[in-house]
Design a protein around this motif. Sequence first.
Motif, PDB file in Angstrom:
ATOM      1  N   VAL A 180     -15.702 -42.850   6.224  1.00  0.00           N
ATOM      2  CA  VAL A 180     -16.729 -42.309   7.115  1.00  0.00           C
ATOM      3  C   VAL A 180     -17.732 -41.521   6.277  1.00  0.00           C
ATOM      4  N   LEU A 181     -19.015 -41.817   6.469  1.00  0.00           N
ATOM      5  CA  LEU A 181     -20.086 -41.070   5.811  1.00  0.00           C
ATOM      6  C   LEU A 181     -20.931 -40.393   6.876  1.00  0.00           C
ATOM      7  N   ARG A 182     -21.599 -39.309   6.473  1.00  0.00           N
ATOM      8  CA  ARG A 182     -22.381 -38.521   7.429  1.00  0.00           C
ATOM      9  C   ARG A 182     -23.796 -38.300   6.919  1.00  0.00           C
ATOM     10  N   GLY A 183     -24.741 -38.303   7.861  1.00  0.00           N
ATOM     11  CA  GLY A 183     -26.125 -37.965   7.551  1.00  0.00           C
ATOM     12  C   GLY A 183     -26.634 -37.000   8.603  1.00  0.00           C
ATOM     13  N   ASP A 184     -27.279 -35.922   8.177  1.00  0.00           N
ATOM     14  CA  ASP A 184     -27.787 -34.907   9.087  1.00  0.00           C
ATOM     15  C   ASP A 184     -29.310 -34.939   9.060  1.00  0.00           C
ATOM     16  N   PRO A 185     -29.969 -35.198  10.208  1.00  0.00           N
ATOM     17  CA  PRO A 185     -31.438 -35.220  10.224  1.00  0.00           C
ATOM     18  C   PRO A 185     -32.070 -33.917   9.758  1.00  0.00           C
ATOM     19  N   ARG A 186     -31.324 -32.818   9.868  1.00  0.00           N
ATOM     20  CA  ARG A 186     -31.887 -31.513   9.498  1.00  0.00           C
ATOM     21  C   ARG A 186     -31.589 -31.113   8.063  1.00  0.00           C
ATOM     22  N   ALA A 187     -30.794 -31.910   7.354  1.00  0.00           N
ATOM     23  CA  ALA A 187     -30.433 -31.551   5.981  1.00  0.00           C
ATOM     24  C   ALA A 187     -31.683 -31.481   5.113  1.00  0.00           C
ATOM     25  N   GLY A 188     -31.842 -30.372   4.424  1.00  0.00           N
ATOM     26  CA  GLY A 188     -32.995 -30.210   3.552  1.00  0.00           C
ATOM     27  C   GLY A 188     -34.274 -29.849   4.276  1.00  0.00           C
ATOM     28  N   VAL A 189     -34.221 -29.679   5.596  1.00  0.00           N
ATOM     29  CA  VAL A 189     -35.411 -29.322   6.362  1.00  0.00           C
ATOM     30  C   VAL A 189     -35.691 -27.833   6.170  1.00  0.00           C
ATOM     31  N   THR A 190     -36.877 -27.501   5.735  1.00  0.00           N
ATOM     32  CA  THR A 190     -37.221 -26.108   5.449  1.00  0.00           C
ATOM     33  C   THR A 190     -37.658 -25.348   6.690  1.00  0.00           C
ATOM     34  N   GLY A 191     -38.016 -26.055   7.732  1.00  0.00           N
ATOM     35  CA  GLY A 191     -38.441 -25.385   8.943  1.00  0.00           C
ATOM     36  C   GLY A 191     -39.836 -24.819   8.852  1.00  0.00           C
ATOM     37  N   ASP A 192     -40.683 -25.424   8.007  1.00  0.00           N
ATOM     38  CA  ASP A 192     -42.069 -24.966   7.905  1.00  0.00           C
ATOM     39  C   ASP A 192     -43.053 -25.947   8.540  1.00  0.00           C
ATOM     40  N   GLY A 193     -42.531 -26.915   9.272  1.00  0.00           N
ATOM     41  CA  GLY A 193     -43.359 -27.898   9.958  1.00  0.00           C
ATOM     42  C   GLY A 193     -42.461 -28.934  10.599  1.00  0.00           C
ATOM     43  N   PRO A 194     -43.006 -29.798  11.460  1.00  0.00           N
ATOM     44  CA  PRO A 194     -42.181 -30.805  12.131  1.00  0.00           C
ATOM     45  C   PRO A 194     -41.574 -31.792  11.144  1.00  0.00           C
ATOM     46  N   VAL A 195     -40.379 -32.252  11.453  1.00  0.00           N
ATOM     47  CA  VAL A 195     -39.711 -33.237  10.606  1.00  0.00           C
ATOM     48  C   VAL A 195     -40.459 -34.568  10.691  1.00  0.00           C
ATOM     49  N   ASP A 196     -40.744 -35.139   9.542  1.00  0.00           N
ATOM     50  CA  ASP A 196     -41.298 -36.501   9.489  1.00  0.00           C
ATOM     51  C   ASP A 196     -40.097 -37.439   9.612  1.00  0.00           C
ATOM     52  N   ILE A 197     -39.835 -37.888  10.833  1.00  0.00           N
ATOM     53  CA  ILE A 197     -38.633 -38.674  11.110  1.00  0.00           C
ATOM     54  C   ILE A 197     -38.567 -39.917  10.234  1.00  0.00           C
TER      55      ILE A 197
END
Length: 253
Positions: free
Chosen positions: A34-51
């Motif tokens: 099982v592998l995992r990926g988090d959409p928020r990993a590495g997100v700095t929170g200084d702008g919207p996530v570029d999905i």
Amino acid sequence: MPTSSETVLLIEFTGLASEMSFETAFPSDSTAPVLRGDPRAGVTGDGPVDIAARAVAVAREHAGGGPYGALIANCNGALFAVHVAADLAEHGAAPRTLVLVDPLVTTGDDLRDALADLLTGLGASPAVPDELLGLKEPVELFHTVMRFLSNTVAEHLGRILEEDEDPELVAESLVGRYAAWVALLTGNLAAERLALDIPIQVLHTHDRDDLERLVDARGVVTQMPVPETVRASGTPLAHPEMVALLHGPGDYR
């Protein structure tokens, strides 16, 4: 669903209680593939996530980890999962099945509810002005939302903090904890709806069905029956019958 010889790729948000994640079905301390990926990993929170860009990064990171029997996501992670699945397919590593539990396409009302819940948790008024959600440009929306949250919480704290405490500084610290989540929601609002020819299995624990707005499904779409015992549960992802549905014929427990 995946077989026991195939890897599962989970799209989930780290830091959540186990009953709010796939931890019960796929324990992180298991030796299963099982592998995992988090959409928020590495997100700095200084702008919207570029999905789209974030999905490309996750797909490249996991392209060599297959073959994937399933890519599984829940709720606000579904849109990101669609983008990851499309990018994996471009790398020749398409999952055999995309499994979406209660897939959600974020709307302005969803953002309003999320902000109201956040403000309530911080003890402030949950009222969110209509003009705030009328903003269309994601970068402007993100920064306006963050200023609104900080100002509203600071106003509340100004009434309860000691005189030597700075309500604006405290509010900025409190609200900053949720910047990555606001970044994801505002990024979801602006993300593109993709076409996908990978088979999709959908499990609903409530009556909202966002699949058509989420993805242009070109492959087979299967609505998996979910028992009423799961639908009535306060923690459906951790319910034994949901765990069994997510595993299918495989055994990763």
